[in-house]
Design a protein around this motif. Structure first.
Motif, PDB file in Angstrom:
ATOM      1  N   MET A 142      30.781  -2.954  -5.965  1.00  0.00           N
ATOM      2  CA  MET A 142      29.943  -2.008  -5.214  1.00  0.00           C
ATOM      3  C   MET A 142      28.611  -1.765  -5.931  1.00  0.00           C
ATOM      4  O   MET A 142      28.534  -1.822  -7.155  1.00  0.00           O
ATOM      5  N   VAL A 143      27.598  -1.474  -5.149  1.00  0.00           N
ATOM      6  CA  VAL A 143      26.250  -1.243  -5.676  1.00  0.00           C
ATOM      7  C   VAL A 143      26.181   0.128  -6.366  1.00  0.00           C
ATOM      8  O   VAL A 143      26.734   1.096  -5.870  1.00  0.00           O
ATOM      9  N   SER A 144      25.519   0.193  -7.516  1.00  0.00           N
ATOM     10  CA  SER A 144      25.366   1.483  -8.189  1.00  0.00           C
ATOM     11  C   SER A 144      24.032   2.123  -7.791  1.00  0.00           C
ATOM     12  O   SER A 144      23.172   1.468  -7.208  1.00  0.00           O
ATOM     13  N   ILE A 145      23.861   3.391  -8.137  1.00  0.00           N
ATOM     14  CA  ILE A 145      22.663   4.115  -7.727  1.00  0.00           C
ATOM     15  C   ILE A 145      21.388   3.506  -8.322  1.00  0.00           C
ATOM     16  O   ILE A 145      20.297   3.672  -7.781  1.00  0.00           O
ATOM     17  N   ASP A 146      21.525   2.767  -9.414  1.00  0.00           N
ATOM     18  CA  ASP A 146      20.347   2.140 -10.018  1.00  0.00           C
ATOM     19  C   ASP A 146      20.001   0.807  -9.371  1.00  0.00           C
ATOM     20  O   ASP A 146      18.998   0.193  -9.703  1.00  0.00           O
ATOM     21  N   GLU A 147      20.862   0.370  -8.452  1.00  0.00           N
ATOM     22  CA  GLU A 147      20.623  -0.942  -7.829  1.00  0.00           C
ATOM     23  C   GLU A 147      20.246  -0.852  -6.355  1.00  0.00           C
ATOM     24  O   GLU A 147      20.082  -1.878  -5.711  1.00  0.00           O
ATOM     25  N   ILE A 148      20.149   0.389  -5.817  1.00  0.00           N
ATOM     26  CA  ILE A 148      19.850   0.501  -4.385  1.00  0.00           C
ATOM     27  C   ILE A 148      18.431   0.024  -4.097  1.00  0.00           C
ATOM     28  O   ILE A 148      17.562   0.047  -4.958  1.00  0.00           O
ATOM     29  N   LYS A 149      18.243  -0.403  -2.823  1.00  0.00           N
ATOM     30  CA  LYS A 149      16.969  -1.046  -2.437  1.00  0.00           C
ATOM     31  C   LYS A 149      15.768  -0.136  -2.644  1.00  0.00           C
ATOM     32  O   LYS A 149      14.774  -0.542  -3.224  1.00  0.00           O
ATOM     33  N   ALA A 182      21.198  15.637 -10.724  1.00  0.00           N
ATOM     34  CA  ALA A 182      22.439  16.207 -10.183  1.00  0.00           C
ATOM     35  C   ALA A 182      22.739  15.603  -8.812  1.00  0.00           C
ATOM     36  O   ALA A 182      23.886  15.259  -8.508  1.00  0.00           O
ATOM     37  N   LEU A 183      21.692  15.445  -7.999  1.00  0.00           N
ATOM     38  CA  LEU A 183      21.862  14.852  -6.677  1.00  0.00           C
ATOM     39  C   LEU A 183      22.367  13.410  -6.798  1.00  0.00           C
ATOM     40  O   LEU A 183      23.301  13.002  -6.099  1.00  0.00           O
ATOM     41  N   LYS A 184      21.772  12.652  -7.704  1.00  0.00           N
ATOM     42  CA  LYS A 184      22.182  11.249  -7.867  1.00  0.00           C
ATOM     43  C   LYS A 184      23.631  11.142  -8.346  1.00  0.00           C
ATOM     44  O   LYS A 184      24.379  10.266  -7.914  1.00  0.00           O
ATOM     45  N   LYS A 185      24.009  12.077  -9.223  1.00  0.00           N
ATOM     46  CA  LYS A 185      25.381  12.087  -9.714  1.00  0.00           C
ATOM     47  C   LYS A 185      26.348  12.354  -8.553  1.00  0.00           C
ATOM     48  O   LYS A 185      27.389  11.700  -8.429  1.00  0.00           O
ATOM     49  N   MET A 186      25.985  13.315  -7.704  1.00  0.00           N
ATOM     50  CA  MET A 186      26.815  13.650  -6.547  1.00  0.00           C
ATOM     51  C   MET A 186      26.928  12.457  -5.599  1.00  0.00           C
ATOM     52  O   MET A 186      28.006  12.161  -5.083  1.00  0.00           O
ATOM     53  N   ILE A 187      25.806  11.774  -5.366  1.00  0.00           N
ATOM     54  CA  ILE A 187      25.818  10.605  -4.474  1.00  0.00           C
ATOM     55  C   ILE A 187      26.805   9.575  -5.002  1.00  0.00           C
ATOM     56  O   ILE A 187      27.646   9.049  -4.272  1.00  0.00           O
ATOM     57  N   THR A 188      26.722   9.302  -6.311  1.00  0.00           N
ATOM     58  CA  THR A 188      27.618   8.333  -6.927  1.00  0.00           C
ATOM     59  C   THR A 188      29.076   8.748  -6.741  1.00  0.00           C
ATOM     60  O   THR A 188      29.929   7.930  -6.423  1.00  0.00           O
ATOM     61  N   ARG A 189      29.312  10.062  -6.914  1.00  0.00           N
ATOM     62  CA  ARG A 189      30.673  10.552  -6.840  1.00  0.00           C
ATOM     63  C   ARG A 189      31.261  10.433  -5.436  1.00  0.00           C
ATOM     64  O   ARG A 189      32.436  10.148  -5.268  1.00  0.00           O
ATOM     65  N   VAL A 244      18.554   9.302   1.054  1.00  0.00           N
ATOM     66  CA  VAL A 244      19.880   9.576   0.511  1.00  0.00           C
ATOM     67  C   VAL A 244      20.968   8.991   1.422  1.00  0.00           C
ATOM     68  O   VAL A 244      21.931   8.381   0.950  1.00  0.00           O
ATOM     69  N   ALA A 245      20.780   9.139   2.733  1.00  0.00           N
ATOM     70  CA  ALA A 245      21.764   8.606   3.677  1.00  0.00           C
ATOM     71  C   ALA A 245      21.890   7.086   3.506  1.00  0.00           C
ATOM     72  O   ALA A 245      22.988   6.532   3.507  1.00  0.00           O
ATOM     73  N   ARG A 246      20.751   6.422   3.341  1.00  0.00           N
ATOM     74  CA  ARG A 246      20.776   4.967   3.159  1.00  0.00           C
ATOM     75  C   ARG A 246      21.427   4.582   1.836  1.00  0.00           C
ATOM     76  O   ARG A 246      22.170   3.598   1.750  1.00  0.00           O
ATOM     77  N   ALA A 247      21.159   5.390   0.809  1.00  0.00           N
ATOM     78  CA  ALA A 247      21.780   5.140  -0.497  1.00  0.00           C
ATOM     79  C   ALA A 247      23.297   5.267  -0.385  1.00  0.00           C
ATOM     80  O   ALA A 247      24.039   4.423  -0.891  1.00  0.00           O
ATOM     81  N   LEU A 248      23.757   6.312   0.312  1.00  0.00           N
ATOM     82  CA  LEU A 248      25.196   6.524   0.482  1.00  0.00           C
ATOM     83  C   LEU A 248      25.836   5.322   1.162  1.00  0.00           C
ATOM     84  O   LEU A 248      26.936   4.888   0.800  1.00  0.00           O
ATOM     85  N   HIS A 249      25.134   4.782   2.157  1.00  0.00           N
ATOM     86  CA  HIS A 249      25.664   3.623   2.871  1.00  0.00           C
ATOM     87  C   HIS A 249      25.734   2.395   1.968  1.00  0.00           C
ATOM     88  O   HIS A 249      26.767   1.722   1.881  1.00  0.00           O
ATOM     89  N   GLU A 250      24.626   2.143   1.279  1.00  0.00           N
ATOM     90  CA  GLU A 250      24.580   0.952   0.404  1.00  0.00           C
ATOM     91  C   GLU A 250      25.638   0.978  -0.677  1.00  0.00           C
ATOM     92  O   GLU A 250      26.119  -0.055  -1.130  1.00  0.00           O
ATOM     93  N   MET A 251      25.967   2.199  -1.128  1.00  0.00           N
ATOM     94  CA  MET A 251      26.925   2.335  -2.225  1.00  0.00           C
ATOM     95  C   MET A 251      28.348   2.519  -1.736  1.00  0.00           C
ATOM     96  O   MET A 251      29.263   2.715  -2.530  1.00  0.00           O
TER      97      MET A 251
END
Ligand SMILES: Nc1ncnc2c1ncn2[C@@H]1O[C@H](COP(=O)(O)OP(=O)(O)OP(=O)(O)O)[C@@H](O)[C@H]1O
Ligand SMILES: [Mg+2]
Length: 315
Positions: A1-8, A20-27, A48-55
């Protein structure tokens, strides 16, 4: 799975609230629970919605975004759930809706607060049953989607007022993510302006190095009601308009400068007032300090040109 540092499209920022937001997204990205994103306009809710999908585990599936505020009330049911041929005037063919289009992926319900009450009931039903019924059809269709909703409205308040169904609110709000306004993370200003400066320098073949201290002061005092979107627009504008290699106060939008000066004036008043609260003061000493301070500032600003400094100070 893609991590938050690898999103488009990365979520920029190093301040505590963004971390804190990024940590929550990852979680939460790995689960399929419903997520509600709240935040002011331009704070990155769609990002953020797109990040959630990608991850997410459904990253290979579709990401379908729908702006609930942009579809006329009469069409929204058929947009979301589709319709059967002949179910209403103009329904010439069977048509799948956005729920079906998003099957196996993520459905992003943007501006969910704008959804008409009549539609809120039907949405709740679809979420509970994990199935939809096309307009005019008898049978239901099983749907497997991850729901991410977003709003800049206070839905809790709206549900108390009766304009948003409380049961739907709780259904969507299994996990709540908040995108912080830019004015609450001025610590990110330097980083963000640097990134946008590079972007627009490249785009416009310029080589502007940064802001003058007083221009940066204005940037830091501005309230940024349009948040990152507004910041990006301002950066593009100033890179276009600036004729020197440093962004000057006069290149910034005038209304921004006026507002920032007012805000700075108010904060100066507060500083002076708190001095007073702290106990008996030596007025003469304070006035002398203020005089010395502004003389030094004026000399710095004019690069030690005494005549020009006097003029600046109104002496
Ligand atoms: N933290 C961030 N890092 C990088 N870019 C950002 C960030 N937040 C917002 N942006 C950018 O700002 C613009 C607006 O973001 P987005 O559309 O996600 O905001 P929004 O919260 O959905 O706003 P609205 O409520 O007005 O729809 C986009 O170009 C997005 O890439
Ligand atoms: Mg948006």
């Amino acid at each position: 799975m893609v991590s938050i540092d690898e999103i488009k499209r990365p979520i920029l920022g190093k301040s505590q609230s963004v971390e804190a937001l990024k940590k929550m997204i990852t979680r939460v990205a790995a689960s399929k629970t419903n997520i509600l994103i709240i935040g002011e306009s331009g704070t990155g809710k769609e990002l953020v919605a797109r990040a959630l999908h990608e991850m997410s585990p459904v990253a290979s599936g579709p990401f379908i975004a729908v702006n609930c505020g942009a579809i006329p009330e009469t069409l929204i049911e058929s947009e979301l759930f589709g319709h059967k041929k002949g179910s209403f005037t103009g329904a010439h063919v069977d048509k799948p809706g956005l729920f079906e289009a998003a099957d196996g992926g993520t459905l992003f319900l943007d501006e969910i607060g704008e959804l008409p009450l009549s539609m809120q009931v039907k949405l709740l039903r679809a979420l509970q049953d994990r199935a939809i019924r096309r307009v005019g059809a008898n049978d239901t269709i099983k749907i497997d989607v991850r729901i991410v909703a977003a709003t800049n409205k206070n839905l809790e308040e709206a549900s108390k007022k009766g304009t948003f169904r409380e049961d739907l609110y709780y259904r969507l709000n299994v996990i709540l993510l908040e995108t912080p306004p830019l004015r609450d993370r001025v610590g990110d200003m330097e980083l963000l302006t640097e990134i946008f400066l590079k972007k627009f320098n490249d785009k416009q073949k310029r080589s502007i190095t940064g802001f003058t201290p007083s221009a940066m002061e204005v940037m830091l005092h501005h309230r940024w009601p349009g948040n990152i979107r507004e910041l990006e627009n301002v950066m593009e504008r100033v890179v276009t308009l600036e004729s020197s290699n440093q962004i000057q106060v006069n290149t910034l939008p005038p209304e921004m400068v006026v507002a920032a000066r007012k805000a700075a004036g108010i904060s100066r008043e507060f500083t002076l007032r708190s001095n007073f609260i702290m106990g008996p003061m030596d007025l003469e000493k304070v006035l002398q300090e203020v005089r010395d301070f502004y003389k030094r500032e004026a000399m710095l600003y004019t690069k030690n040109d005494e005549e020009a400094a006097k003029k600046l100070l109104g002496l």
